[in-house]
Design a protein around this motif. Structure first.
Motif, PDB file in Angstrom:
ATOM      1  N   HIS A   1       0.844  -1.200   0.000  1.00  0.00           N
ATOM      2  CA  HIS A   1       0.000   0.000   0.000  1.00  0.00           C
ATOM      3  C   HIS A   1       0.874   1.242   0.000  1.00  0.00           C
ATOM      4  CE1 HIS A   1      -3.975   1.980   1.094  1.00  0.00           C
ATOM      5  NE2 HIS A   1      -3.111   2.974   0.996  1.00  0.00           N
TER       6      HIS A   1
ATOM      7  N   HIS B   1       1.784   5.216  -2.368  1.00  0.00           N
ATOM      8  CA  HIS B   1       1.477   6.187  -3.425  1.00  0.00           C
ATOM      9  C   HIS B   1       2.752   6.943  -3.754  1.00  0.00           C
ATOM     10  CE1 HIS B   1      -2.792   5.661  -2.232  1.00  0.00           C
ATOM     11  NE2 HIS B   1      -2.326   5.725  -0.992  1.00  0.00           N
TER      12      HIS B   1
ATOM     13  N   VAL C   1      -1.657   1.991  -4.832  1.00  0.00           N
ATOM     14  CA  VAL C   1      -3.121   1.927  -4.781  1.00  0.00           C
ATOM     15  C   VAL C   1      -3.690   3.345  -4.920  1.00  0.00           C
ATOM     16  CG1 VAL C   1      -3.440  -0.263  -3.577  1.00  0.00           C
ATOM     17  CG2 VAL C   1      -2.824   1.746  -2.259  1.00  0.00           C
TER      18      VAL C   1
ATOM     19  N   LYS D   1      -8.209   0.104  -7.134  1.00  0.00           N
ATOM     20  CA  LYS D   1      -8.364   0.547  -5.748  1.00  0.00           C
ATOM     21  C   LYS D   1      -9.754   1.149  -5.622  1.00  0.00           C
ATOM     22  CE  LYS D   1      -7.301   2.456  -1.649  1.00  0.00           C
ATOM     23  NZ  LYS D   1      -6.364   3.555  -1.615  1.00  0.00           N
TER      24      LYS D   1
ATOM     25  N   HIS E   1      -6.170  -0.831   5.682  1.00  0.00           N
ATOM     26  CA  HIS E   1      -6.408  -0.050   6.906  1.00  0.00           C
ATOM     27  C   HIS E   1      -7.301  -0.802   7.913  1.00  0.00           C
ATOM     28  CE1 HIS E   1      -4.706   2.872   4.202  1.00  0.00           C
ATOM     29  NE2 HIS E   1      -5.818   3.063   3.527  1.00  0.00           N
TER      30      HIS E   1
ATOM     31  N   ASP F   1       1.745   3.305   3.194  1.00  0.00           N
ATOM     32  CA  ASP F   1       0.912   4.476   2.898  1.00  0.00           C
ATOM     33  C   ASP F   1       1.633   5.776   3.268  1.00  0.00           C
ATOM     34  OD1 ASP F   1      -1.344   5.666   1.850  1.00  0.00           O
ATOM     35  OD2 ASP F   1      -2.668   5.187   3.521  1.00  0.00           O
TER      36      ASP F   1
HETATM   37 ZN   LIG Z   1      -3.346   4.993   0.711  1.00  0.00          ZN
END
Ligand SMILES: [Zn+2]
Length: 522
Positions: free
Chosen positions: A100, A102, A133, A190, A237, A376
């Motif tokens: 996960h 970006h 994602v 996603k 999450h 993340d």
């Molecule tokens: Zn994220």
């Protein structure tokens, strides 16, 4: 055994010893493809939970693990190789899958942040594969191709674009959009923020096309119950799972406003305490039954339970890019920068939330569920790479043994991506994504941190901190550990070199930084 221990002790310190900062030049094999590479004398952590073994020699040929053999054969293999890495006293494990993340090209608006900064940090943290994602689809596809062709220094990239309400709408439009993005080469989707009819369309269309799906459920009409029933591949999450175990919906105060991130993240910390434990067990059972993976991303919410820790991470001093530093400061504009007068009660509730959430993830795994690791990063005081290292520590905190944590980060990641026939284990025939670690990460997962970790010196030599200390012995702290080499597709990347480059990028960006923002440096 004694000889091995001494060699090991030396290896643990060579990366981050006092001279590391002055290391001026990259080793000649850094970032160069070799037809044959031999890693000599390695202790292997396989990936799927079996105990370490070795020492062995690992021969890598054309990017694949060609053979793994006892060290006696190593001399002949080394003789015919372009490149040799001596792993005496080091541990070799599969590359980490960050499930996960970006990519970002700026954090604070108007302050560019080079994507190479993030790529270096991820490789330095042992990440050889990422699942993006949500991001800039066209750019990520280009970077994916460049990473595959080794024209850039970057992990392997899988691209899962957002299916958002903003971009879509009616079920028919959603279906058309999915067919189009599949044509353009999406590796998966996603999903975030969906009503039931939209979700049905997405899931049906993805199944028809064989596209994998990851979801950030958020607080909305649908919960994990819907996603499990409709066959999502992974839940990200904590959201959605506890929501499916509430007596109705979460009890929000009447002035709740989800657009206000202080409300959103403050109240999110009250979610798991409101779940009915019996219902939560059932939701977990259903996730396991339906083969829905869980990628908890524990590390990204940690500031909510311990803000002072999050704001004072030692690597910020040399490695925090000013664009991110600026972004992290309290702001109603920046996602995840919701810390205005954060209270002891908010932290206490988040700590309770973590206890229940972690128990749920642990229960999910013991019942047979697939748990993976993702960071993340780039939000909420979490830095690229450092976030995934912290994620591994938090999996240990959730009750997993370090060997299980390594499995989450490697083999389970490969299974999540559908790459279990070629990735995630130190196995002959598999892709040579390998980490050469200074020390034993099973003894201390912090050794995987790109900054290195504290190791104890006893009379000048690294030793377990459980070693007996006699009167007159001298105990000291030193920085040790770290990954020495991150190998992706058989190409070795020297981690101290990657980190030196990161430090230089940050120093340059700070020097060029507008005067008005420079004052706030923590
Ligand atoms: Zn994220």
């Amino acid at each position: 055994m004694k000889i091995f221990a001494a060699a090991f002790a030396f290896a643990m310190l060579c990366t981050f010893g006092s001279t590391a900062a002055q290391q001026p030049q990259a080793p000649p094999i850094h970032a160069k493809a070799a037809r044959r590479l031999v890693i000599r004398n390695a202790i292997v952590i396989y990936g799927s939970g079996k105990p370490p073994y070795g020492p062995v020699d690992i021969v890598v040929q054309d990017g694949l693990i060609a053979s793994i053999s006892g060290s006696a054969d190593g001399n002949s293999a080394a003789a015919t190789s372009d490149t040799v890495i001596d792993a005496t006293g080091k541990y070799v494990m599969p590359g980490i899958v960050n499930a996960h993340m970006h990519w970002h090209e700026e954090r604070q608006a108007g302050m560019p942040q080079p994507v190479q900064y993030e790529r270096n940090l991820y490789l330095a943290a042992g990440v050889t594969t990422v699942r993006e994602v949500g991001g800039d689809f066209e750019k990520s596809k280009r970077w994916q191709a460049e990473s595959n062709a080794h024209t850039i220094v970057a992990p392997r990239i899988l691209v899962y674009p957002f299916v958002s309400k903003g971009r879509t709408g009616a079920p028919a439009e959603i279906r058309a959009w999915i067919r189009e993005i599949h044509q353009k080469g999406a590796d998966g989707l996603k999903i975030i923020g969906m009503d039931r009819d939209q979700l049905e369309a997405i899931m049906d269309e993805s199944h028809k096309l064989g596209l994998r799906t990851a979801t950030h459920i958020a607080v909305e009409e649908t919960t994990a119950k819907d996603y499990i029933e409709l066959g999502v591949n992974s839940i990200e999450h904590f959201y959605g799972v506890a929501d499916a175990a509430l007596a109705g919906i979460q009890a929000f105060p009447s002035d709740m406003n989800y657009s206000n991130e202080i409300h959103r993240f403050g109240r999110a910390g009250e979610l798991y305490a409101q779940a009915d434990p019996a219902k939560l067990h059932k939701v977990i059972d259903r996730m396991v039954e339906h083969h829905v993976a869980w990628d908890p991303t524990f590390s990204i919410y940690e500031a909510s339970r311990d803000l002072v820790r999050a704001q004072n991470q030692p690597w910020f001093r040399d490695y925090l890019h000013p664009s991110m530093e600026e972004y992290f400061k309290g702001s109603t504009e920046n996602h995840g920068s919701y810390f205005f007068g954060w209270t002891s009660t908010q932290e206490a509730r988040w700590k309770q939330q973590y206890r229940i959430w972690m128990d749920a993830v642990r229960e999910f795994a013991t019942k047979g569920g697939l748990v993976t690791t993702g960071d993340d990063a780039g939000y909420i005081y979490s830095m690229y790479g450092f976030g995934i290292s912290r994620e591994l520590e938090l999996h240990e905190e959730a009750g997993f043994q370090p060997l299980e944590v390594v499995e989450h980060a490697t083999w389970n990641g490969a299974r999540l991506l559908g790459m279990e026939d070629r990735l995630g284990k130190v196995r002959e025939g598999f892709i040579a994504d390998l980490l050469v670690v200074n020390g034993n990460p099973l003894e201390n997962l912090k050794l995987l941190n790109p900054y290195g970790a504290d190791v104890m010196l006893l009379n000048g030599r690294p030793a377990s901190n459980y070693s007996p200390i006699a009167r007159g012995d001298k105990a000291q702290n030193a920085r040790g550990g770290g990954i020495e080499w991150t190998i992706k597709d058989g190409i070795p990347y020297h981690v101290p070199t990657l980190m030196r480059e990161v430090k230089e990028m940050v120093a340059r960006a700070r020097a060029e930084r507008p005067r008005s923002t420079a004052a706030g440096l923590r």
